[in-house]
Design an enzyme around this catalytic site. Structure first.
Site, mmCIF file in Angstrom:
data_model
loop_
_atom_site.group_PDB
_atom_site.id
_atom_site.type_symbol
_atom_site.label_atom_id
_atom_site.label_comp_id
_atom_site.label_asym_id
_atom_site.label_seq_id
_atom_site.Cartn_x
_atom_site.Cartn_y
_atom_site.Cartn_z
ATOM 1 N N TRP A 25 17.186 65.628 -25.231
ATOM 2 C CA TRP A 25 17.280 65.880 -26.716
ATOM 3 C C TRP A 25 17.193 64.629 -27.532
ATOM 4 O O TRP A 25 17.208 64.746 -28.653
ATOM 5 C CB TRP A 25 18.590 66.862 -27.013
ATOM 6 C CG TRP A 25 19.624 66.116 -26.363
ATOM 7 C CD1 TRP A 25 20.669 65.114 -26.989
ATOM 8 C CD2 TRP A 25 20.359 66.518 -25.141
ATOM 9 N NE1 TRP A 25 21.634 64.727 -26.198
ATOM 10 C CE2 TRP A 25 21.568 65.554 -24.999
ATOM 11 C CE3 TRP A 25 19.907 67.495 -24.269
ATOM 12 C CZ2 TRP A 25 22.403 65.736 -24.113
ATOM 13 C CZ3 TRP A 25 20.935 67.549 -23.062
ATOM 14 C CH2 TRP A 25 21.948 66.712 -23.018
ATOM 15 N N ARG A 26 17.212 63.499 -27.029
ATOM 16 C CA ARG A 26 17.379 62.103 -27.699
ATOM 17 C C ARG A 26 16.212 61.438 -27.988
ATOM 18 O O ARG A 26 15.304 61.486 -27.034
ATOM 19 C CB ARG A 26 18.238 61.352 -26.965
ATOM 20 C CG ARG A 26 18.653 60.202 -27.528
ATOM 21 C CD ARG A 26 19.534 59.203 -26.879
ATOM 22 N NE ARG A 26 20.895 59.646 -26.808
ATOM 23 C CZ ARG A 26 22.013 58.975 -26.327
ATOM 24 N NH1 ARG A 26 21.831 57.988 -25.546
ATOM 25 N NH2 ARG A 26 23.218 59.228 -26.534
ATOM 26 N N GLU A 47 23.810 69.726 -29.565
ATOM 27 C CA GLU A 47 25.227 69.560 -30.026
ATOM 28 C C GLU A 47 26.071 70.819 -29.879
ATOM 29 O O GLU A 47 27.264 70.823 -29.554
ATOM 30 C CB GLU A 47 25.261 68.997 -31.450
ATOM 31 C CG GLU A 47 24.973 67.519 -31.419
ATOM 32 C CD GLU A 47 25.763 66.488 -30.844
ATOM 33 O OE1 GLU A 47 27.103 66.858 -30.468
ATOM 34 O OE2 GLU A 47 25.490 65.411 -30.675
ATOM 35 N N THR A 53 31.349 71.073 -23.110
ATOM 36 C CA THR A 53 30.724 71.079 -21.919
ATOM 37 C C THR A 53 29.897 69.768 -21.550
ATOM 38 O O THR A 53 29.653 69.062 -22.611
ATOM 39 C CB THR A 53 29.248 72.050 -22.188
ATOM 40 O OG1 THR A 53 29.984 73.331 -22.662
ATOM 41 C CG2 THR A 53 28.640 72.295 -20.634
ATOM 42 N N LEU A 90 27.141 78.740 -19.327
ATOM 43 C CA LEU A 90 27.809 77.740 -20.467
ATOM 44 C C LEU A 90 28.878 78.017 -21.088
ATOM 45 O O LEU A 90 29.588 76.995 -21.643
ATOM 46 C CB LEU A 90 26.620 77.409 -21.564
ATOM 47 C CG LEU A 90 25.659 76.504 -21.260
ATOM 48 C CD1 LEU A 90 24.540 76.346 -22.628
ATOM 49 C CD2 LEU A 90 26.149 75.109 -21.170
ATOM 50 N N TYR A 130 32.578 68.162 -36.969
ATOM 51 C CA TYR A 130 31.793 67.227 -35.736
ATOM 52 C C TYR A 130 30.510 67.611 -35.677
ATOM 53 O O TYR A 130 29.894 66.431 -35.831
ATOM 54 C CB TYR A 130 32.491 67.381 -34.458
ATOM 55 C CG TYR A 130 31.610 66.845 -33.393
ATOM 56 C CD1 TYR A 130 31.707 65.455 -33.462
ATOM 57 C CD2 TYR A 130 30.776 67.608 -32.683
ATOM 58 C CE1 TYR A 130 30.750 64.817 -32.434
ATOM 59 C CE2 TYR A 130 30.095 66.841 -31.875
ATOM 60 C CZ TYR A 130 29.833 65.502 -31.673
ATOM 61 O OH TYR A 130 29.287 64.906 -30.740
ATOM 62 N N ASP A 148 33.834 62.617 -31.311
ATOM 63 C CA ASP A 148 33.922 63.641 -30.331
ATOM 64 C C ASP A 148 35.116 62.949 -29.350
ATOM 65 O O ASP A 148 35.721 61.886 -29.708
ATOM 66 C CB ASP A 148 32.754 63.736 -29.491
ATOM 67 C CG ASP A 148 32.209 62.557 -28.808
ATOM 68 O OD1 ASP A 148 32.616 61.401 -28.891
ATOM 69 O OD2 ASP A 148 30.858 62.603 -27.862
ATOM 70 N N CYS A 200 33.786 52.719 -21.286
ATOM 71 C CA CYS A 200 35.146 53.227 -21.517
ATOM 72 C C CYS A 200 35.520 54.577 -21.391
ATOM 73 O O CYS A 200 35.879 55.041 -21.987
ATOM 74 C CB CYS A 200 35.124 52.804 -23.284
ATOM 75 S SG CYS A 200 36.751 52.819 -23.909
ATOM 76 N N THR A 301 40.447 78.668 -22.013
ATOM 77 C CA THR A 301 41.102 77.575 -22.796
ATOM 78 C C THR A 301 42.533 77.941 -22.752
ATOM 79 O O THR A 301 43.319 76.985 -22.350
ATOM 80 C CB THR A 301 40.425 77.450 -24.127
ATOM 81 O OG1 THR A 301 39.060 77.629 -24.176
ATOM 82 C CG2 THR A 301 41.018 76.482 -24.723
#
Length: 349
Positions: A25-26, A47, A53, A90, A130, A148, A200, A301
């Site tokens: 998607w980039r 997004e 996910t 998903l 976001y 994020d 990181c 969750t």
């Protein structure tokens, strides 16, 4: 602005130009430099899929979605059941329902064009702060802070933010806004995500390879791996329930569509009871029910769920024909129920 914040953007973008992840998607930095423009539809879709996910889990889903529905008009025209089936696995099915709502608003009310600012994007169904910031920065180059989990980790280490999450979020958002450059904010946002995902990392960050090692306060203090701090999580309660799998002699199966609101809303599944500490058995019809020896365990969750699975042979109205029943189209929980049903000693037809 503190010293070094301008250097952060410059150093990070230089690193990103050389090390950006290749994602379906980039638009790569090289392609952007050649004038290729990101497609807001693809940015938005990715997004939404990436919320809670992993990138690895989303890649194939994104390819299938964009092959089947290549633009927002195509998705807006899709059948709800087809989209929910493609989404199966998903999780967080409210995202899929909002995906359709948003696509239809954009296609029908906005002439197929996504708004170009984070403020306007937040007015669309299913787009929170976001996601709005990510779309605005990546697709439209609006210089907004995109924060994020990866970015929270990077920023907390850069500036030694020791306040535990989630209380630290406002400070981390403000710091991210301060270091976001007005030039190439979309690339900067994606670079921060890549840095958190590949260097990181939560454990054992490879600081020696980090383009920002000279700017990192936590690294200089020897506390990088301890950040971000997190408030202790509350223990999740356990709920129980019953699930019922009905099949006739021909292999046709009884399915029901869950209510739009609530967990797994709008998805197909097997009839069942309430989910609570003391659920009430509620078989969908009178039959010779047999309990599967395999319990189903699943974690949402906010709670763990244990289902007792019961099976029966019966002819009844509303059965899904065997040749159109695809277990793979069911949510993960219901696929587990189906697998448990196969372990039962089914009554004879």
């Amino acid at each position: 602005m503190r010293d070094g914040k301008g250097a952060i953007g410059e150093s990070l973008l230089k690193w990103y130009d050389a090390h950006a992840r290749v994602l379906p998607w980039r638009v790569s930095p090289a392609d952007l430099a050649e004038g290729v423009v990101p497609d807001p539809y693809r940015v938005w879709l990715s997004e939404v899929m990436l919320q809670q996910t992993t990138v690895a889990a989303v890649r194939d889903y994104f390819r299938r979605f964009t092959e089947r529905w290549p633009d927002v008009a195509a998705l807006a025209s899709a059948e709800d059941a087809d989209v929910m089936a493609e989404w199966a696995g998903l999780g967080y099915y409210a995202r899929a329902r909002n995906l359709l709502k948003c696509a239809r608003v954009v296609a029908q009310d906005l002439d197929g064009v996504f708004p170009g600012t984070a403020t306007e994007l937040q007015k669309l169904p299913g787009i929170g702060p976001y996601t709005a910031a990510a779309i605005a920065a990546i697709a439209y180059d609006e210089p907004v802070a995109v924060v994020d989990g990866n970015v929270e980790r990077v920023v907390s280490r850069l500036f030694s933010v020791e306040t535990p999450l989630p209380a630290a979020k406002p400070e981390l958002n403000a710091l991210t806004a301060e270091i976001t450059p007005r030039s190439r904010p979309g690339d900067f946002a994606q670079a921060m995500m890549d840095l958190g995902a590949t260097i990181c990392t939560p454990r054992s960050p490879t600081c020696g390879r980090c383009p920002l090692v000279g700017e990192c306060d936590a690294r200089s203090r020897g506390i990088a791996e301890t950040l971000p701090r997190k408030a202790p999580k509350k223990e999740k309660p356990t709920r129980r329930g019953f699930a019922y799998v009905v099949m006739n002699a021909a292999g046709d199966v009884l399915l029901e569509r869950r209510p739009d609101k609530g967990l797994l809303g709008g998805t197909l599944g097997f009839p069942g009871s309430d989910w609570s500490e003391a659920p009430t058995p509620t078989p969908p019809l009178a039959a010779d029910w047999v309990e599967s020896p395999m319990e189903v365990r699943h974690t949402f969750t906010h709670f763990h769920l244990i289902l007792s699975v019961h099976v029966a042979r019966a002819d009844t109205d509303g059965l899904t024909p065997r040749d159109t029943f695809r277990p793979a189209d069911l949510p993960t929980l219901m696929r587990k129920v189906w697998d448990a049903a196969q372990s039962a000693d089914w009554p004879q037809a």
